[in-house]
Each structure stands twice: as structure tokens, then as C-alpha cells.
Design a protein around this motif. Structure first.
Motif, mmCIF file in Angstrom:
data_model
loop_
_atom_site.group_PDB
_atom_site.id
_atom_site.type_symbol
_atom_site.label_atom_id
_atom_site.label_comp_id
_atom_site.label_asym_id
_atom_site.label_seq_id
_atom_site.Cartn_x
_atom_site.Cartn_y
_atom_site.Cartn_z
ATOM 1 N N ASP A 55 -18.645 -65.890 -21.581
ATOM 2 C CA ASP A 55 -17.451 -66.153 -22.396
ATOM 3 C C ASP A 55 -16.227 -65.481 -21.778
ATOM 4 O OD1 ASP A 55 -17.677 -63.396 -23.108
ATOM 5 O OD2 ASP A 55 -19.007 -63.933 -24.762
ATOM 6 N N GLU A 56 -15.070 -65.700 -22.401
ATOM 7 C CA GLU A 56 -13.803 -65.144 -21.910
ATOM 8 C C GLU A 56 -13.824 -63.611 -21.889
ATOM 9 O OE1 GLU A 56 -11.096 -66.473 -20.594
ATOM 10 O OE2 GLU A 56 -11.707 -68.560 -20.842
ATOM 11 N N ALA A 57 -14.413 -63.011 -22.920
ATOM 12 C CA ALA A 57 -14.449 -61.543 -22.997
ATOM 13 C C ALA A 57 -15.229 -60.966 -21.814
ATOM 14 C CB ALA A 57 -15.059 -61.096 -24.322
ATOM 15 N N THR A 58 -16.342 -61.579 -21.479
ATOM 16 C CA THR A 58 -17.151 -61.117 -20.343
ATOM 17 C C THR A 58 -16.377 -61.297 -19.042
ATOM 18 O OG1 THR A 58 -19.154 -61.757 -21.532
ATOM 19 C CG2 THR A 58 -19.374 -61.367 -19.165
ATOM 20 N N ALA A 59 -15.711 -62.438 -18.898
ATOM 21 C CA ALA A 59 -14.915 -62.694 -17.689
ATOM 22 C C ALA A 59 -13.819 -61.651 -17.539
ATOM 23 C CB ALA A 59 -14.321 -64.099 -17.735
ATOM 24 N N GLU A 60 -13.156 -61.332 -18.629
ATOM 25 C CA GLU A 60 -12.076 -60.340 -18.600
ATOM 26 C C GLU A 60 -12.614 -58.949 -18.278
ATOM 27 O OE1 GLU A 60 -8.769 -58.608 -21.663
ATOM 28 O OE2 GLU A 60 -9.225 -60.749 -21.791
ATOM 29 N N ALA A 61 -13.771 -58.599 -18.858
ATOM 30 C CA ALA A 61 -14.354 -57.277 -18.636
ATOM 31 C C ALA A 61 -14.813 -57.103 -17.185
ATOM 32 C CB ALA A 61 -15.529 -57.050 -19.588
ATOM 33 N N ASP A 77 -13.649 -58.852 -14.537
ATOM 34 C CA ASP A 77 -12.653 -59.318 -13.581
ATOM 35 C C ASP A 77 -12.182 -58.225 -12.625
ATOM 36 O OD1 ASP A 77 -11.034 -61.367 -12.482
ATOM 37 O OD2 ASP A 77 -9.299 -60.501 -13.509
ATOM 38 N N ASP A 78 -11.920 -57.026 -13.114
ATOM 39 C CA ASP A 78 -11.403 -55.955 -12.258
ATOM 40 C C ASP A 78 -12.408 -55.487 -11.206
ATOM 41 O OD1 ASP A 78 -8.962 -55.958 -13.497
ATOM 42 O OD2 ASP A 78 -9.442 -54.326 -14.870
ATOM 43 N N ASP A 82 -14.103 -65.183 -8.206
ATOM 44 C CA ASP A 82 -13.334 -65.751 -9.310
ATOM 45 C C ASP A 82 -14.274 -66.041 -10.460
ATOM 46 O OD1 ASP A 82 -10.801 -65.802 -8.052
ATOM 47 O OD2 ASP A 82 -11.417 -67.542 -6.887
ATOM 48 N N ALA A 137 -15.077 -68.720 -17.757
ATOM 49 C CA ALA A 137 -15.961 -68.754 -18.920
ATOM 50 C C ALA A 137 -16.743 -70.065 -18.938
ATOM 51 C CB ALA A 137 -15.151 -68.600 -20.200
#
Length: 183
Positions: free
Chosen positions: A101-107, A109-110, A115, A118
Motif C-alpha cells: 500500500d501507499e503507507a508501506t511505499a512511503e515508509a 522509500d527513503d 522505485d 502501491a
């Protein structure tokens, strides 16, 4: 039975599990934002693309879902050197890892070099392709070599006169002697 995959509504997980491959070509007019960047007639201009799914096994973890994307087109633009039409080649080849999901991708990402996107059952592959092609647009479109020589002359007599009367600000440096330190 082979499953058909639609680029506009792609089930990315099923696509990767099947290690499927799809390709096609679409008219530039189907990519609204990219077509707006065209600076000349673009009837008949095609965007060619291909995508491939992959599941990568990870030791002690669930397999990773990957999507490999390729796309290319020749976008009609105006050369900013000679001001004539120039077909600018846009070519992308990118790989994306999909996460839950988006939250996992954001977490992730750094700390991740790849690339991340989600996961979705109705992912629009052509929108991703358009985004990637837009990022390939040059800031200043130019021919590799202009079809005609570009004259580099000023037609402003006042400018020419003002430039010829000014001494070169670096002329004083020519008279300086640089001494080397003694060893």
C-alpha cells in the motif's frame, strides 16, 4: 488458458505471478499531457511500449512484485537553436517494485534504491508510461545537428558599437606575470 491483461486496468500482482508480457502502440493523442507538449502536428505519431511482470524470490520473505516498463516516441518539438521542427526522441526503460500500500511505499522509500509503487488490481500502466515520458522531456529541445547553419550575428548596430568600445575586463590579466614558488 492464457489470461489477457489490459494496460488501463492491470492487476499487477496477477501480471507478475504470470510473468506476463504485453506490448502495444497507442496514438500520441491518447496521452493528453504529453500531446500538449508537442509543438507541431502530431497526427500519426505513435507511442510504442512494452511491459513485463516478474516475481523475485526473497530468502525468508514473500516474493517481490516487479514491473519492467519500456516506452518510446518521437515528439514533434521546435529546436531552440535553429527554430525549426525537431522530432525529439523520448525513450524510457524503468523497473518498479510494488508493495502492499501507499503507507508501506512511503515508509520504505527513503531506504530503498528502487522505485516503489502501491499495489493495485486496476493499475493504469499507460498513465505510468506517460509520467515517465514526461520526465524525459528536455528542458531545451535541440537537434543533435541542425539541418542548416545558424548565423550567430547581431543585427543591432547600437549593441555592436557598445561592445566594440568596451575594453575586455580580463585584458588586465594578460599583463600579470605569475611567478612560481621556489622549491
Amino acid at each position: 488458458m492464457t489470461k489477457e491483461f489490459s494496460p488501463e486496468r492491470l492487476d499487477v500482482k496477477a501480471f507478475a505471478q504470470a510473468q506476463a508480457h504485453i506490448e502495444g502502440q497507442e496514438p500520441l493523442s491518447q496521452f493528453n499531457r504529453l500531446a500538449l507538449e508537442a509543438q507541431g502536428p502530431h497526427d500519426g505519431v505513435q507511442v510504442r511500449w512494452a511491459a513485463e511482470g516478474e516475481l523475485r524470490a526473497e530468502a525468508g520473505a514473500e516474493p517481490q512484485i516487479w514491473l519492467h516498463l519500456q516506452g518510446e516516441t518521437d515528439l514533434p518539438m521546435i529546436c531552440q537553436r535553429c527554430l525549426t521542427p525537431a522530432p525529439i526522441a523520448l525513450d524510457v526503460e524503468r523497473s518498479f517494485r510494488f508493495v502492499a500500500d501507499e503507507a508501506t511505499a512511503e515508509a520504505l522509500d527513503d531506504e530503498s534504491e528502487e522505485d516503489l509503487l502501491a499495489l493495485s488490481k486496476e493499475f493504469n500502466l499507460l498513465e505510468l508510461l506517460e509520467d515517465e515520458l514526461l520526465m524525459e522531456l528536455p528542458v531545451v529541445p535541440l537537434h543533435d545537428e541542425c539541418p542548416e547553419a545558424v548565423p550567430l550575428a547581431s543585427s543591432d548596430e547600437d549593441f555592436e558599437q557598445a561592445n566594440s568600445e568596451k575594453p575586455n575586463p580580463f585584458a588586465a590579466l594578460a599583463g600579470l606575470r605569475i611567478s612560481k614558488p621556489k622549491p
